[in-house]
Design a protein around this motif. Structure first.
Motif, PDB file in Angstrom:
ATOM      1  N   TYR A  37       0.842  -1.199   0.000  1.00 55.80           N
ATOM      2  CA  TYR A  37       0.000   0.000   0.000  1.00 55.80           C
ATOM      3  C   TYR A  37       0.878   1.249   0.000  1.00 55.80           C
ATOM      4  CZ  TYR A  37      -3.643   3.272   1.575  1.00 55.80           C
ATOM      5  OH  TYR A  37      -4.514   4.322   1.687  1.00 55.80           O
ATOM      6  N   ALA A  38       1.906   1.263   0.848  1.00 56.03           N
ATOM      7  CA  ALA A  38       2.793   2.424   0.937  1.00 56.03           C
ATOM      8  C   ALA A  38       3.494   2.671  -0.394  1.00 56.03           C
ATOM      9  CB  ALA A  38       3.805   2.228   2.051  1.00 56.03           C
ATOM     10  N   ALA A  39       4.019   1.628  -1.010  1.00 52.63           N
ATOM     11  CA  ALA A  39       4.709   1.782  -2.294  1.00 52.63           C
ATOM     12  C   ALA A  39       3.754   2.309  -3.368  1.00 52.63           C
ATOM     13  CB  ALA A  39       5.323   0.457  -2.723  1.00 52.63           C
ATOM     14  N   GLU A  40       2.549   1.773  -3.418  1.00 49.16           N
ATOM     15  CA  GLU A  40       1.576   2.228  -4.415  1.00 49.16           C
ATOM     16  C   GLU A  40       1.128   3.662  -4.154  1.00 49.16           C
ATOM     17  OE1 GLU A  40      -2.802   1.066  -6.222  1.00 49.16           O
ATOM     18  OE2 GLU A  40      -1.797  -0.353  -4.888  1.00 49.16           O
ATOM     19  N   ALA A  41       0.896   3.996  -2.880  1.00 45.83           N
ATOM     20  CA  ALA A  41       0.457   5.357  -2.545  1.00 45.83           C
ATOM     21  C   ALA A  41       1.526   6.382  -2.884  1.00 45.83           C
ATOM     22  CB  ALA A  41       0.106   5.432  -1.053  1.00 45.83           C
ATOM     23  N   ILE A  42       2.785   6.074  -2.595  1.00 42.63           N
ATOM     24  CA  ILE A  42       3.870   7.008  -2.896  1.00 42.63           C
ATOM     25  C   ILE A  42       4.057   7.137  -4.396  1.00 42.63           C
ATOM     26  CG2 ILE A  42       6.367   7.348  -2.687  1.00 42.63           C
ATOM     27  CD1 ILE A  42       6.074   6.006   0.136  1.00 42.63           C
ATOM     28  N   THR A  43       3.946   6.044  -5.121  1.00 42.73           N
ATOM     29  CA  THR A  43       4.081   6.088  -6.581  1.00 42.73           C
ATOM     30  C   THR A  43       2.930   6.867  -7.213  1.00 42.73           C
ATOM     31  OG1 THR A  43       5.235   3.979  -6.566  1.00 42.73           O
ATOM     32  CG2 THR A  43       4.283   4.680  -8.655  1.00 42.73           C
ATOM     33  N   ARG A  52       1.603  10.415   3.719  1.00 42.51           N
ATOM     34  CA  ARG A  52       0.547  10.602   4.737  1.00 42.51           C
ATOM     35  C   ARG A  52      -0.457   9.459   4.692  1.00 42.51           C
ATOM     36  NH1 ARG A  52       0.741  15.986   3.024  1.00 42.51           N
ATOM     37  NH2 ARG A  52      -1.141  15.697   1.826  1.00 42.51           N
ATOM     38  N   LEU A  53      -0.834   9.027   3.488  1.00 45.12           N
ATOM     39  CA  LEU A  53      -1.752   7.892   3.361  1.00 45.12           C
ATOM     40  C   LEU A  53      -1.133   6.631   3.962  1.00 45.12           C
ATOM     41  CD1 LEU A  53      -3.051   8.440  -0.290  1.00 45.12           C
ATOM     42  CD2 LEU A  53      -4.416   8.568   1.806  1.00 45.12           C
ATOM     43  N   ALA A  54       0.148   6.412   3.683  1.00 48.10           N
ATOM     44  CA  ALA A  54       0.833   5.221   4.203  1.00 48.10           C
ATOM     45  C   ALA A  54       0.920   5.269   5.727  1.00 48.10           C
ATOM     46  CB  ALA A  54       2.223   5.108   3.588  1.00 48.10           C
ATOM     47  N   LEU A  55       1.238   6.430   6.293  1.00 47.91           N
ATOM     48  CA  LEU A  55       1.313   6.547   7.752  1.00 47.91           C
ATOM     49  C   LEU A  55      -0.048   6.327   8.399  1.00 47.91           C
ATOM     50  CD1 LEU A  55       3.793   9.512   8.243  1.00 47.91           C
ATOM     51  CD2 LEU A  55       4.165   7.093   8.752  1.00 47.91           C
ATOM     52  N   ARG A  56      -1.097   6.853   7.767  1.00 45.45           N
ATOM     53  CA  ARG A  56      -2.448   6.639   8.299  1.00 45.45           C
ATOM     54  C   ARG A  56      -2.805   5.154   8.283  1.00 45.45           C
ATOM     55  NH1 ARG A  56      -6.784   8.785   4.714  1.00 45.45           N
ATOM     56  NH2 ARG A  56      -7.153   6.619   4.264  1.00 45.45           N
ATOM     57  N   ARG A  57      -2.436   4.475   7.223  1.00 47.91           N
ATOM     58  CA  ARG A  57      -2.697   3.040   7.117  1.00 47.91           C
ATOM     59  C   ARG A  57      -1.913   2.261   8.166  1.00 47.91           C
ATOM     60  NH1 ARG A  57      -3.745  -0.547   2.844  1.00 47.91           N
ATOM     61  NH2 ARG A  57      -3.472  -2.627   3.629  1.00 47.91           N
ATOM     62  N   GLY A  68      -9.245  -6.178   6.114  1.00 53.27           N
ATOM     63  CA  GLY A  68      -9.877  -6.464   4.830  1.00 53.27           C
ATOM     64  C   GLY A  68      -9.247  -5.717   3.682  1.00 53.27           C
ATOM     65  N   PHE A  69      -9.988  -5.612   2.578  1.00 55.25           N
ATOM     66  CA  PHE A  69      -9.507  -4.977   1.362  1.00 55.25           C
ATOM     67  C   PHE A  69      -9.563  -3.465   1.519  1.00 55.25           C
ATOM     68  CE2 PHE A  69     -10.192  -3.505  -3.068  1.00 55.25           C
ATOM     69  CZ  PHE A  69      -8.964  -3.902  -3.570  1.00 55.25           C
ATOM     70  N   ASP A  70      -8.419  -2.807   1.322  1.00 48.03           N
ATOM     71  CA  ASP A  70      -8.316  -1.354   1.465  1.00 48.03           C
ATOM     72  C   ASP A  70      -7.371  -0.823   0.386  1.00 48.03           C
ATOM     73  OD1 ASP A  70      -8.475   1.246   2.467  1.00 48.03           O
ATOM     74  OD2 ASP A  70      -6.837   0.904   3.895  1.00 48.03           O
ATOM     75  N   PRO A  71      -7.885  -0.534  -0.804  1.00 43.70           N
ATOM     76  CA  PRO A  71      -7.010  -0.061  -1.884  1.00 43.70           C
ATOM     77  C   PRO A  71      -6.609   1.399  -1.684  1.00 43.70           C
ATOM     78  CG  PRO A  71      -9.271  -0.050  -2.613  1.00 43.70           C
ATOM     79  CD  PRO A  71      -9.268  -0.655  -1.225  1.00 43.70           C
ATOM     80  N   VAL A  72      -5.588   1.805  -2.388  1.00 43.70           N
ATOM     81  CA  VAL A  72      -5.144   3.198  -2.373  1.00 43.70           C
ATOM     82  C   VAL A  72      -6.201   4.040  -3.076  1.00 43.70           C
ATOM     83  CG1 VAL A  72      -3.379   4.794  -3.193  1.00 43.70           C
ATOM     84  CG2 VAL A  72      -2.722   2.538  -2.385  1.00 43.70           C
ATOM     85  N   PRO A  73      -6.639   5.134  -2.462  1.00 39.55           N
ATOM     86  CA  PRO A  73      -7.664   5.977  -3.118  1.00 39.55           C
ATOM     87  C   PRO A  73      -7.117   6.688  -4.354  1.00 39.55           C
ATOM     88  CG  PRO A  73      -6.949   6.968  -1.058  1.00 39.55           C
ATOM     89  CD  PRO A  73      -6.259   5.648  -1.193  1.00 39.55           C
TER      90      PRO A  73
END
Length: 73
Positions: A37-43, A52-57, A68-73
């Motif tokens: 998730y972090a790699a996808e969010a940063i990319t 910020r999204l990765a830290l929140r996750r 459960g399933f939580d994709p990058v917005p």
């Protein structure tokens, strides 16, 4: 400058995924895993918003957090 930070953050995620994560048992409650998730969010969103999204996750990945399933917005 943003490209430098993006590369740095992605390098940190890569290091975790390949050097630290194999030494610990699987424990992420989400799909995709927090490191993926972090790699996808940063990319996708860049180093600042993606970070910020990765830290929140990461902050919600505990026994009383979500799952459960939580994709990058």
């Amino acid at each position: 400058m943003s490209r430098l930070f993006r590369a740095l953050f992605l390098a940190l995620v890569w290091f975790y995924r390949h050097c630290i994560s194999p030494l610990t048992p699987p424990s992420c409650r989400y799909t995709p895993t927090c490191s993926a998730y972090a790699a996808e969010a940063i990319t996708k969103h860049g180093p600042w918003r993606g970070g910020r999204l990765a830290l929140r996750r990461l902050a919600s990945c505990h026994p009383w957090g979500g799952q459960g399933f939580d994709p990058v917005p």
